[in-house]
Design a protein around this motif. Structure first.
Motif, PDB file in Angstrom:
ATOM      1  N   LEU A 223      25.610  35.465  38.111  1.00 38.82           N
ATOM      2  CA  LEU A 223      26.837  34.978  37.507  1.00 38.82           C
ATOM      3  C   LEU A 223      28.009  35.749  38.107  1.00 38.82           C
ATOM      4  N   LEU A 224      29.023  35.037  38.564  1.00 42.25           N
ATOM      5  CA  LEU A 224      30.263  35.638  39.045  1.00 42.25           C
ATOM      6  C   LEU A 224      31.280  35.568  37.919  1.00 42.25           C
ATOM      7  N   ALA A 225      31.867  36.707  37.556  1.00 43.22           N
ATOM      8  CA  ALA A 225      32.787  36.745  36.423  1.00 43.22           C
ATOM      9  C   ALA A 225      34.055  37.498  36.792  1.00 43.22           C
ATOM     10  N   GLY A 226      35.184  37.015  36.263  1.00 37.98           N
ATOM     11  CA  GLY A 226      36.463  37.684  36.428  1.00 37.98           C
ATOM     12  C   GLY A 226      36.968  38.155  35.083  1.00 37.98           C
ATOM     13  N   ARG A 227      37.399  39.399  35.016  1.00 36.29           N
ATOM     14  CA  ARG A 227      37.808  39.978  33.746  1.00 36.29           C
ATOM     15  C   ARG A 227      39.315  39.903  33.543  1.00 36.29           C
ATOM     16  N   LYS A 228      39.750  40.218  32.331  1.00 35.70           N
ATOM     17  CA  LYS A 228      41.171  40.180  32.000  1.00 35.70           C
ATOM     18  C   LYS A 228      41.959  41.269  32.714  1.00 35.70           C
ATOM     19  N   ASP A 229      41.289  42.352  33.119  1.00 35.39           N
ATOM     20  CA  ASP A 229      41.965  43.469  33.773  1.00 35.39           C
ATOM     21  C   ASP A 229      41.982  43.355  35.294  1.00 35.39           C
ATOM     22  N   GLY A 230      41.679  42.166  35.827  1.00 36.84           N
ATOM     23  CA  GLY A 230      41.736  41.961  37.267  1.00 36.84           C
ATOM     24  C   GLY A 230      40.511  42.428  38.027  1.00 36.84           C
ATOM     25  N   VAL A 231      39.419  42.648  37.339  1.00 37.25           N
ATOM     26  CA  VAL A 231      38.183  43.128  37.952  1.00 37.25           C
ATOM     27  C   VAL A 231      37.200  41.970  38.088  1.00 37.25           C
ATOM     28  N   ILE A 232      36.528  41.906  39.239  1.00 40.97           N
ATOM     29  CA  ILE A 232      35.471  40.921  39.479  1.00 40.97           C
ATOM     30  C   ILE A 232      34.123  41.623  39.357  1.00 40.97           C
ATOM     31  N   VAL A 233      33.204  41.015  38.627  1.00 39.98           N
ATOM     32  CA  VAL A 233      31.865  41.578  38.486  1.00 39.98           C
ATOM     33  C   VAL A 233      30.836  40.498  38.772  1.00 39.98           C
ATOM     34  N   ILE A 234      29.701  40.917  39.247  1.00 41.47           N
ATOM     35  CA  ILE A 234      28.548  40.032  39.416  1.00 41.47           C
ATOM     36  C   ILE A 234      27.485  40.488  38.425  1.00 41.47           C
ATOM     37  N   LEU A 235      27.021  39.548  37.616  1.00 36.17           N
ATOM     38  CA  LEU A 235      26.085  39.854  36.546  1.00 36.17           C
ATOM     39  C   LEU A 235      24.740  39.188  36.795  1.00 36.17           C
ATOM     40  N   LEU A 246      34.334  44.933  41.579  1.00 34.64           N
ATOM     41  CA  LEU A 246      35.471  45.064  42.488  1.00 34.64           C
ATOM     42  C   LEU A 246      36.756  44.807  41.710  1.00 34.64           C
ATOM     43  N   GLU A 247      37.736  45.695  41.848  1.00 35.14           N
ATOM     44  CA  GLU A 247      39.051  45.489  41.256  1.00 35.14           C
ATOM     45  C   GLU A 247      39.986  44.941  42.321  1.00 35.14           C
ATOM     46  N   ILE A 248      40.575  43.760  42.079  1.00 36.44           N
ATOM     47  CA  ILE A 248      41.465  43.158  43.068  1.00 36.44           C
ATOM     48  C   ILE A 248      42.891  43.020  42.570  1.00 36.44           C
ATOM     49  N   ASP A 249      43.122  43.196  41.246  1.00 38.98           N
ATOM     50  CA  ASP A 249      44.462  42.967  40.720  1.00 38.98           C
ATOM     51  C   ASP A 249      44.548  43.577  39.323  1.00 38.98           C
ATOM     52  N   ALA A 250      45.766  43.523  38.743  1.00 40.91           N
ATOM     53  CA  ALA A 250      45.948  43.978  37.374  1.00 40.91           C
ATOM     54  C   ALA A 250      46.043  42.812  36.401  1.00 40.91           C
ATOM     55  N   PHE A 251      46.108  41.576  36.925  1.00 39.43           N
ATOM     56  CA  PHE A 251      46.217  40.394  36.084  1.00 39.43           C
ATOM     57  C   PHE A 251      44.854  39.722  35.935  1.00 39.43           C
ATOM     58  N   PRO A 252      44.692  38.899  34.909  1.00 39.16           N
ATOM     59  CA  PRO A 252      43.396  38.242  34.683  1.00 39.16           C
ATOM     60  C   PRO A 252      42.953  37.379  35.856  1.00 39.16           C
ATOM     61  N   ILE A 253      41.659  37.337  36.070  1.00 36.67           N
ATOM     62  CA  ILE A 253      41.066  36.493  37.113  1.00 36.67           C
ATOM     63  C   ILE A 253      40.810  35.114  36.517  1.00 36.67           C
ATOM     64  N   GLY A 269      40.773  34.322  42.534  1.00 39.79           N
ATOM     65  CA  GLY A 269      42.227  34.351  42.436  1.00 39.79           C
ATOM     66  C   GLY A 269      42.676  34.893  41.093  1.00 39.79           C
ATOM     67  N   ALA A 270      43.743  35.698  41.117  1.00 41.38           N
ATOM     68  CA  ALA A 270      44.320  36.260  39.893  1.00 41.38           C
ATOM     69  C   ALA A 270      45.487  35.398  39.433  1.00 41.38           C
ATOM     70  N   SER A 271      45.838  35.519  38.155  1.00 37.16           N
ATOM     71  CA  SER A 271      46.766  34.578  37.536  1.00 37.16           C
ATOM     72  C   SER A 271      48.211  34.750  37.988  1.00 37.16           C
ATOM     73  N   GLN A 272      48.972  35.668  37.377  1.00 35.19           N
ATOM     74  CA  GLN A 272      50.409  35.700  37.613  1.00 35.19           C
ATOM     75  C   GLN A 272      50.780  36.116  39.031  1.00 35.19           C
ATOM     76  N   SER A 273      50.101  37.119  39.566  1.00 33.09           N
ATOM     77  CA  SER A 273      50.415  37.583  40.922  1.00 33.09           C
ATOM     78  C   SER A 273      49.989  36.581  41.974  1.00 33.09           C
ATOM     79  N   GLY A 274      48.967  35.757  41.673  1.00 33.13           N
ATOM     80  CA  GLY A 274      48.462  34.793  42.642  1.00 33.13           C
ATOM     81  C   GLY A 274      47.631  35.415  43.746  1.00 33.13           C
ATOM     82  N   THR A 275      47.178  36.662  43.550  1.00 35.51           N
ATOM     83  CA  THR A 275      46.322  37.304  44.550  1.00 35.51           C
ATOM     84  C   THR A 275      45.072  36.459  44.783  1.00 35.51           C
TER      85      THR A 275
END
Length: 529
Positions: A223-235, A246-253, A269-275
């Protein structure tokens, strides 16, 4: 395009056509006629979005000369001097008609087969994933993403958006899932799926803080998951453990999508920053995730990869969408003004790499085709919906599209004849009851849930859409607080995902209506009745 037309004309006699037939690309909007507004200087990949392994279907037609392109560039010669000498003069036939050869493009892929996905051990026994062909991206990419429209309170909307980049979920609204929802369910004659024998549900404790997630299409348990703190995890959802982070941003994924041809690669992709990033993990080396940053897409709400992994697209709280080349990592174009309001979500079809749908807050869902230049006023299909659109999804065979809106708004549209039908959902009368719905992998059932209730309902996909059962997730989060002194909580289904190949596996994102809400993924396994 000029070189392709010349090469095709040179081979016409070997395919049973005459020398004197000119070659034109066929129109998608008007089959049997040359495509409008085509220019021979266009590049096949960059401008016409050719993908890997396309097939060309050639057909002969006799058309009035006035209906053919007036561009002298389309006087494509046979391609060689010897062939030109052998070709008869290109003369008008009876009634001023001219023989032409039209070619259409076919890149349709077969739907993904249903059934349990292989485990990592089983994949290793088969030799593992092929890594001979991997994408390459430039490290530094210029950013030309458009700024948000002036006067739009995008930040406010995004801060409370649903897990699919959906409309704001008002935390002050009382979620009467226990009362109004259950009363509406009883009035509609719905029956719950009994705990014994028909389903099993389980909370993933390793998924704390998740905002979005996607099942792996070919790796069972991943499972690929994106957290509210901008971190991506594989479960590993079978073992309920986290394997990579992996942390890619400070905004939710909010945007996540796996690649099909490269099972260790994904787009996020992250929300507000658009990373926006391409990520890669090593199944044999738990821990970190490699990533490459691409051109950002501000206020991103969704992204989708096509079925051949050639392109991915992004949408957000604007009326534009971005088209990216997966191989180079560069953004190919921005398609502007496709709707009159925010495009909450877009999705590529399951079998055709060129077809994609956009669902907007302007109460429309539109179908587009990348094989021709996108014209804002000429989508392939245009569907009007009852409310603003929270989500859209294709059926596994791409014959239908499902549009979810507010409260009881759930419509299925046929892509063959544009007919539509509504699902018989009970209404709560709430303007903040944002609905999300998906087809199960075999296409026989639809799963639907909304943000003002803790229920997930299942319906058949054939009209009149028989209700086959519901599952209530109420209490699944509160049981974690059995010895906690905090007050009782109200839970709701914020998002859901159906496994792409296993028709009996559904994932739901459960959240609480607190100022600082909790969120966890709950797995639902069905036992077909």
């Amino acid at each position: 395009l000029r070189e392709l037309c010349q090469e095709l004309r040179r081979h016409l006699p070997m395919m049973g056509f005459g020398w004197n037939a000119k070659v034109y690309p066929e129109s998608i909007h008007r089959p049997g006629f040359p495509a409008e507004s085509m220019q021979l200087r266009w590049f096949l990949h960059a401008d016409l979005r050719f993908t890997q392994g396309e097939r060309l279907h050639l057909s002969e037609a006799s058309l009035p000369a006035a209906m053919l392109p007036n561009d002298p560039d389309f006087d494509n010669g046979p391609g060689t001097e010897a062939a030109s000498a052998a070709a008869p003069a290109d003369e008008l036939g009876p009634l001023g008609r001219r023989r032409v050869v039209l070619f259409s493009r076919d890149a349709v892929r077969a739907p993904m087969p249903c059934g349990p996905s292989p485990t990592l051990a089983e994949c290793s026994q088969r030799g593992g994933a092929s890594s001979s062909t991997v994408p390459r991206w430039p490290r530094d990419l210029p950013s030309d993403a458009a700024s948000p429209p002036p006067g739009k309170t995008i930040v406010r909307i995004e801060s409370n958006a649903g897990a699919d980049g959906g409309p704001p979920c008002d935390q002050g609204v009382s979620r009467a899932a226990s009362g109004a929802a259950n009363a509406a369910t009883a009035a509609a004659g719905e029956a719950p799926l009994h705990d014994t024998g028909q389903h099993v549900k389980r909370l993933l404790l390793s998924s704390c803080g998740v905002r979005q997630f996607e099942f792996h299409p070919t790796r069972r348990g991943t499972l690929l998951a994106g957290r509210k703190d901008g971190v991506i995890v594989i479960l590993d959802h079978e073992a309920d453990t986290q394997t990579h982070i992996l942390e890619i941003d400070a905004f939710p994924i909010l945007g996540l999508a796996w690649l099909r041809t490269q099972p260790q690669w994904a787009v996020a992709g992250a929300s507000q920053s658009g990373t926006t990033c391409i990520i890669r993990y090593d199944e044999c080396k738990p821990g970190c995730i490699e990533h490459v940053r691409l051109q950002h897409f501000p206020h991103l709400s969704s992204l989708s990869v096509n079925c051949t992994d050639d392109f991915f697209m992004t949408s957000g709280f604007c009326t534009d969408v971005g088209l990216y080349d997966v191989v180079t990592g560069r953004r190919m174009s921005m398609l502007a003004g496709l709707h009159q309001n925010f495009i909450n979500i877009l999705r590529f079809s399951n079998c055709s790499p060129h077809l994609f749908a956009t669902a907007s807050f302007d109460r429309t869902c539109k179908l587009w085709d990348l094989r021709e230049p996108i014209s804002v006023n000429r989508p392939v299909r245009h569907f009007n919906t009852d409310t603003l659109n929270v989500m859209c999804s294709f059926s596994p065979d791409d014959r239908h599209i499902l549009c979810s809106g507010v409260d009881k708004a759930l419509q299925q549209f046929s892509l063959c004849d544009s007919s539509s039908a509504r699902f018989p959902l009970p209404a709560l009368g709430s303007e903040t009851n944002y609905r999300r719905s998906l087809y199960l992998a075999d296409g026989e059932l639809v799963a639907t849930a909304a943000t003002n209730e803790s229920l997930l309902r299942l319906y058949t996909t054939e009209a009149p859409f028989r209700h086959v059962g519901s599952v209530d997730f109420k209490g699944l989060l509160s049981r974690r607080r059995r010895y906690d002194e905090r007050p009782p909580i109200e839970e709701y289904v914020q998002s859901l995902r159906c496994h792409p190949t296993d028709p009996n596996l559904i994932g739901t994102l459960l959240s609480t209506s607190e100022p600082h809400p909790e969120s966890f993924v709950a797995m639902l396994g069905l036992r077909r009745w």
